[in-house]
Design a protein around this motif. Structure first.
Motif, PDB file in Angstrom:
ATOM      1  N   HIS A  54      31.908  44.615 -37.487  1.00 22.46           N
ATOM      2  CA  HIS A  54      32.168  43.353 -36.789  1.00 22.46           C
ATOM      3  C   HIS A  54      31.856  42.750 -35.624  1.00 22.46           C
ATOM      4  CE1 HIS A  54      34.043  42.611 -40.798  1.00 22.46           C
ATOM      5  NE2 HIS A  54      34.957  44.033 -40.662  1.00 22.46           N
ATOM      6  N   TYR A  55      31.425  43.995 -34.622  1.00 22.02           N
ATOM      7  CA  TYR A  55      31.011  43.650 -33.432  1.00 22.02           C
ATOM      8  C   TYR A  55      29.999  42.515 -33.400  1.00 22.02           C
ATOM      9  CZ  TYR A  55      29.848  44.000 -28.523  1.00 22.02           C
ATOM     10  OH  TYR A  55      29.238  43.672 -27.187  1.00 22.02           O
ATOM     11  N   ALA A  56      28.721  42.857 -34.191  1.00 22.09           N
ATOM     12  CA  ALA A  56      27.737  42.157 -34.078  1.00 22.09           C
ATOM     13  C   ALA A  56      28.192  40.727 -34.542  1.00 22.09           C
ATOM     14  CB  ALA A  56      26.613  42.776 -34.898  1.00 22.09           C
ATOM     15  N   ASP A  57      28.522  40.810 -35.766  1.00 20.15           N
ATOM     16  CA  ASP A  57      28.830  39.572 -36.199  1.00 20.15           C
ATOM     17  C   ASP A  57      29.813  38.611 -35.163  1.00 20.15           C
ATOM     18  OD1 ASP A  57      27.616  39.776 -38.406  1.00 20.15           O
ATOM     19  OD2 ASP A  57      29.299  40.648 -39.684  1.00 20.15           O
ATOM     20  N   LEU A  58      30.966  39.210 -34.508  1.00 17.72           N
ATOM     21  CA  LEU A  58      31.625  38.557 -33.483  1.00 17.72           C
ATOM     22  C   LEU A  58      30.655  37.766 -32.618  1.00 17.72           C
ATOM     23  CD1 LEU A  58      34.695  40.564 -32.968  1.00 17.72           C
ATOM     24  CD2 LEU A  58      34.378  38.246 -33.777  1.00 17.72           C
ATOM     25  N   PRO A  62      30.790  32.413 -31.583  1.00 13.49           N
ATOM     26  CA  PRO A  62      31.446  32.363 -30.301  1.00 13.49           C
ATOM     27  C   PRO A  62      32.894  32.006 -30.426  1.00 13.49           C
ATOM     28  CG  PRO A  62      29.146  31.106 -29.993  1.00 13.49           C
ATOM     29  CD  PRO A  62      29.538  31.454 -31.535  1.00 13.49           C
ATOM     30  N   GLN A  63      33.458  31.185 -31.279  1.00 13.13           N
ATOM     31  CA  GLN A  63      34.926  30.680 -31.459  1.00 13.13           C
ATOM     32  C   GLN A  63      35.775  32.123 -31.904  1.00 13.13           C
ATOM     33  OE1 GLN A  63      36.076  28.078 -30.330  1.00 13.13           O
ATOM     34  NE2 GLN A  63      38.126  29.048 -30.741  1.00 13.13           N
ATOM     35  N   ASN A  64      34.816  32.730 -32.965  1.00 13.68           N
ATOM     36  CA  ASN A  64      35.651  33.882 -33.346  1.00 13.68           C
ATOM     37  C   ASN A  64      35.715  35.045 -32.378  1.00 13.68           C
ATOM     38  OD1 ASN A  64      34.137  32.480 -35.815  1.00 13.68           O
ATOM     39  ND2 ASN A  64      35.503  33.871 -36.880  1.00 13.68           N
ATOM     40  N   PHE A  65      34.611  35.262 -31.613  1.00 11.84           N
ATOM     41  CA  PHE A  65      34.920  36.068 -30.418  1.00 11.84           C
ATOM     42  C   PHE A  65      35.793  35.774 -29.680  1.00 11.84           C
ATOM     43  CE2 PHE A  65      33.415  38.066 -26.455  1.00 11.84           C
ATOM     44  CZ  PHE A  65      32.874  39.556 -26.846  1.00 11.84           C
ATOM     45  N   PHE A  66      35.778  34.562 -29.295  1.00 13.52           N
ATOM     46  CA  PHE A  66      36.745  34.003 -28.145  1.00 13.52           C
ATOM     47  C   PHE A  66      38.190  34.181 -28.686  1.00 13.52           C
ATOM     48  CE2 PHE A  66      39.814  31.096 -26.510  1.00 13.52           C
ATOM     49  CZ  PHE A  66      39.571  30.913 -25.015  1.00 13.52           C
ATOM     50  N   ASN A  67      38.514  33.925 -29.929  1.00 13.29           N
ATOM     51  CA  ASN A  67      39.798  34.195 -30.728  1.00 13.29           C
ATOM     52  C   ASN A  67      40.501  35.670 -30.502  1.00 13.29           C
ATOM     53  OD1 ASN A  67      39.916  31.504 -31.034  1.00 13.29           O
ATOM     54  ND2 ASN A  67      39.163  31.515 -33.362  1.00 13.29           N
ATOM     55  N   PHE A  68      39.098  36.550 -30.652  1.00 13.12           N
ATOM     56  CA  PHE A  68      39.630  38.018 -30.732  1.00 13.12           C
ATOM     57  C   PHE A  68      39.652  38.589 -29.601  1.00 13.12           C
ATOM     58  CE2 PHE A  68      38.505  42.400 -31.299  1.00 13.12           C
ATOM     59  CZ  PHE A  68      39.398  42.724 -32.335  1.00 13.12           C
ATOM     60  N   THR A  69      38.888  38.205 -28.324  1.00 13.14           N
ATOM     61  CA  THR A  69      39.080  38.824 -27.024  1.00 13.14           C
ATOM     62  C   THR A  69      39.691  37.657 -26.086  1.00 13.14           C
ATOM     63  OG1 THR A  69      36.789  37.881 -26.406  1.00 13.14           O
ATOM     64  CG2 THR A  69      37.048  40.032 -27.482  1.00 13.14           C
ATOM     65  N   ARG A  70      39.851  36.706 -26.346  1.00 15.63           N
ATOM     66  CA  ARG A  70      40.606  35.696 -25.428  1.00 15.63           C
ATOM     67  C   ARG A  70      39.597  35.298 -24.302  1.00 15.63           C
ATOM     68  NH1 ARG A  70      42.822  32.600 -27.833  1.00 15.63           N
ATOM     69  NH2 ARG A  70      44.291  32.013 -26.020  1.00 15.63           N
ATOM     70  N   MET A  71      38.328  35.553 -24.556  1.00 11.07           N
ATOM     71  CA  MET A  71      37.276  35.251 -23.418  1.00 11.07           C
ATOM     72  C   MET A  71      35.853  34.666 -24.110  1.00 11.07           C
ATOM     73  SD  MET A  71      36.391  38.871 -21.603  1.00 11.07           S
ATOM     74  CE  MET A  71      38.062  39.004 -21.158  1.00 11.07           C
ATOM     75  N   THR A  72      35.086  34.201 -23.367  1.00  9.63           N
ATOM     76  CA  THR A  72      33.635  34.011 -24.105  1.00  9.63           C
ATOM     77  C   THR A  72      32.843  35.251 -24.060  1.00  9.63           C
ATOM     78  OG1 THR A  72      32.774  33.174 -21.944  1.00  9.63           O
ATOM     79  CG2 THR A  72      33.925  31.523 -23.153  1.00  9.63           C
TER      80      THR A  72
END
Length: 401
Positions: A54-58, A62-72
């Protein structure tokens, strides 16, 4: 019985004792011996682990990545660039190392969600001890590698810049920061007694912090909140001692804006839980308030609100503050320090959203300060009188901010 026979009996007894002790150790070691060098589930990590799948998909969303890591994504890449040398590990013939990207992702998820290492172990298909080691190593790297740039030790010019920001944003003169302390819940440290047990009847660390007008941490201090800490937890902290002893490199005293004197010190603003001192202002008591005193309390509250918002932004982003931190005291301190540094990095890279400013949910700490001398009361009165003067009035465009 002669001495020779006695010596033989004692020797036999000692040998029998150590033989039984050795057998007991052997049985315990056998019971603890792992059934696998690497558990079969963990062997699937290269193809079925979260990072592989899932890392590449995240990164593509961008919004999913932000929700997972709490940053852009750009902020994540900035952190990765700074921390890569500290997080990179060599591969061996026995196993491949966890790449820096995955190490950073695991740590951010731990801080952002507050879940246990066991939960992350099933998620990333890594051993629990491996997850714990990755989180602690990465938190230490964040603090040591980014602290000097994200939270530098303030010098006189930096304090003056902070004071200018407070005057522009809150119309409070000679203010070099807002101060407050919050309790961070931790698991009971073994053998700690009442050292970390607070008046709310749970174990905690105290996060003492000063912020500037842009919701950034200027300085943090993390310590114990023992049963007798209500009386002097601030003055006993490293931050409190430096302030009271005059080692904060604060600018020289100067007149309040628009006046010719007298010279007033640069101050921190705090709530009524703190003691009044030469460089620390607190509100007047709530009883028998005159108009100047009430006006002073309102203006001080306007400036002090910034530290409440800063703590609120911190806790709303890093959900580890919503749970009991299941780490040792030293490791919990590392995690809290890492969150404070990450907070500043994100503030610099991404700014502040309006919605974040109202999130406040960390419990405050009670303090009782030392009895101040009369000169400190007179100093506070001078600030109160200034706010009643034309020079100290809040401009109309800021009156409802």
């Amino acid at each position: 019985m002669d001495l020779g026979r006695c010596y033989e009996h004692v020797t036999s007894f000692v040998m029998l004792y150590y033989l039984r002790r050795q057998k007991s150790r052997t049985r315990k070691m056998s019971a603890r011996r792992r059934g696998y060098w690497t558990h079969p589930m963990l062997l699937k990590r290269p193809t079925e682990g979260f990072f592989a799948l899932h890392y590449a998909d995240l990164r593509r969303y961008p919004q999913n990545f932000f929700n997972f890591t709490r940053m852009t994504t750009p902020t994540f890449d900035y952190l990765l660039e700074k921390l890569h040398p500290r997080l990179d590990r060599m591969n061996t013939d026995m196993r491949r190392s966890v790449p820096p990207e995955e190490r950073l992702l695991i740590t951010l998820r731990f801080l952002a969600s507050g879940v246990s290492s066991t939960s992350l172990s099933h998620f990333f298909l890594l051993g629990t001890s491996t997850i714990s080691g990755i989180v602690l190593d990465t938190c230490e790297a964040i603090w040591e590698e980014l602290r000097s740039s994200a939270m530098p030790v303030p010098d006189t010019s930096m304090w003056q810049e902070i004071a200018n920001g407070f005057w522009k944003k809150t119309q409070f003169p000679n203010c070099v920061g807002a101060l407050d302390g919050k309790s961070i819940r931790i698991q009971m440290p073994p053998g700690s007694g009442s050292q970390f047990h607070n008046y709310e009847k749970y174990f905690s660390l105290v996060l003492m912090a000063i912020c500037d007008s842009n919701y950034r941490f200027v300085a943090v201090d993390i310590g114990a909140n023992g049963s007798n800490a209500d009386a002097r937890v601030f003055s006993a902290s490293q931050m409190g001692r430096r302030l009271l002893e005059g080692h904060f490199n604060l600018p020289s005293d100067k007149p309040l804006p628009g006046t010719e004197g007298p010279d007033m010190p640069h101050v921190l603003v705090a709530d009524e839980a703190f003691g009044l001192s030469q460089h620390l202002l607190r509100p007047y008591g709530r009883h028998n308030l005159t108009t100047p005193k009430k006006n002073f309390n309102d203006r001080l509250s306007r400036a002090r609100r910034l530290i409440e918002c800063t703590f609120g932004i911190l806790s709303s982003k890093w959900r580890i503050f919503h749970t009991t931190i299941q780490l040792s005291v030293e490791n919990a301190q590392l995690a809290i320090q890492a969150c404070c540094v990450l907070h500043n990095v994100i503030r610099e890279k991404e700014g502040v959203s309006v919605e974040e400013e109202d999130e406040i949910d960390l419990p405050s700490v009670r303090f009782t300060g030392l009895r101040p001398n009369n000169s400190v009361f007179l100093m506070r009165d001078h600030f109160a009188n200034f706010f009643m003067s034309p020079e100290g009035e809040v401009p109309w465009q800021y009156q409802h901010v």
